[in-house]
Design an enzyme around this catalytic site. Structure first.
Site, PDB file in Angstrom:
ATOM      1  N   TYR A  66       0.839  -1.209   0.000  1.00  0.00           N
ATOM      2  CA  TYR A  66       0.000   0.000   0.000  1.00  0.00           C
ATOM      3  C   TYR A  66       0.879   1.266   0.000  1.00  0.00           C
ATOM      4  CZ  TYR A  66      -3.801   3.124   1.506  1.00  0.00           C
ATOM      5  OH  TYR A  66      -4.716   4.137   1.601  1.00  0.00           O
ATOM      6  N   LYS A  84       1.118   4.212  -2.905  1.00  0.00           N
ATOM      7  CA  LYS A  84       0.782   5.620  -2.667  1.00  0.00           C
ATOM      8  C   LYS A  84       2.004   6.527  -2.882  1.00  0.00           C
ATOM      9  CE  LYS A  84      -3.578   4.976  -1.678  1.00  0.00           C
ATOM     10  NZ  LYS A  84      -4.637   5.472  -2.556  1.00  0.00           N
TER      11      LYS A  84
END
Ligand code: NAP
Length: 245
Positions: A153, A157
């Site tokens: 994740y 990002k």
């Protein structure tokens, strides 16, 4: 500010995406709501229409190039243009590095990063022709500071932040701005899934001593989507209660 602008929002049926679409609609924008879950998206669009907003629901998976083409076509056929793109669709598949499965790495990178790339590539063609546009990527504070158990994740990002800056440089000459909003920990289904103890520990790291709301994120997006932000591009706006400075 965004009166009569056409805004396409991915992952719009719930959570932060829904709040963003609602906030833009409240200021007079026309909404193209994209999500995998068609029934939920149609229900949401019916609510927007009942409140007087021009809106259309599109079933679309941001990782599928055919779906992405379809969402742009629906927007063009319905409203003739796209002024604002919000790349909001995102997922988590958390796990410690040593136990992280290849498929969990791939799934998160594919939705959160490649999905935003596919949507941006498709929409920026139109925005470039229009010589006008606002692209807003929903990143995350953990893409800036890292988080144990979220290598996939955080990488997605951080990648999104890099892509934001690169696209901002490319598209500036077409009067298309590209910025990111990096939320901290926001109360949505995504964070509701965390154990209570983890949520308490998270709140303890936040100077403002509370989780944020989806509306906190929507307010930042509204500003970046508006005429008022015309000289801002390639930036990351943290909306994180001071968690990362
Ligand atoms: P959420 O409540 O889980 O909502 C995510 C939405 O994205 C859902 O409607 C989901 O649809 C949709 N979606 C997922 N994969 C998709 C795909 N491949 N194509 C199209 N739509 C897809 O999440 P949220 O908390 O609102 O998060 C929204 C964004 O903010 C994400 O990018 C997330 O990473 C970011 N963010 C959230 C937080 C937080 O604390 N909540 C913090 C930082 C950043 P279905 O469920 O119907 O599949």
């Amino acid at each position: 500010m965004v009166q009569d602008k056409v805004a396409l929002i991915t992952g719009a049926s719930r959570g932060i995406g829904r709040s963003i679409a609602t906030a833009l609609a409240a200021k007079g924008a026309k909404i193209v709501a994209v999500d995998i879950d068609l029934a939920a998206t149609e229900e949401f669009v019916a609510e927007l229409k009942a409140a007087g907003t021009e809106a259309v629901a599109v079933q679309g998976n941001v990782t599928n190039p055919d779906d992405v083409e379809q969402m742009v076509n629906v927007a063009k056929e319905t409203f003739d243009r796209i002024d604002i793109l919000v790349n909001n669709a995102g997922i988590t598949r958390d796990g410690l590095l040593l136990r992280m499965k290849d498929e969990d790495w791939d799934a998160v990178l594919t939705v959160n990063l490649k999905g935003a790339f596919l949507c941006t590539r498709a929409v920026s063609k139109l925005m470039s022709k229009q010589r006008n546009g606002r692209i807003i990527n929903i990143a995350s504070v953990v893409g800036q500071m890292g988080n144990a158990g979220q290598a996939n994740y955080c990488a997605s990002k951080a990648g999104l932040i890099g892509m934001t800056k690169s696209n901002a440089r490319e598209l500036a000459k077409r009067n298309v701005t590209v910025n990111a909003v990096a939320p901290g920990f926001i109360a949505t289904d995504m964070t509701d899934a965390l154990p209570e103890k983890v949520r308490e520990e998270l709140a303890a790291q936040i100077p403002l001593e509370r989780l944020g709301s989806a509306d906190d994120i929507a307010n930042a997006v509204l500003f970046l989507a508006s005429e008022n932000s015309g000289y801002i591009t390639g930036q990351v706006i943290g909306v994180n209660g001071g968690m990362y400075m």
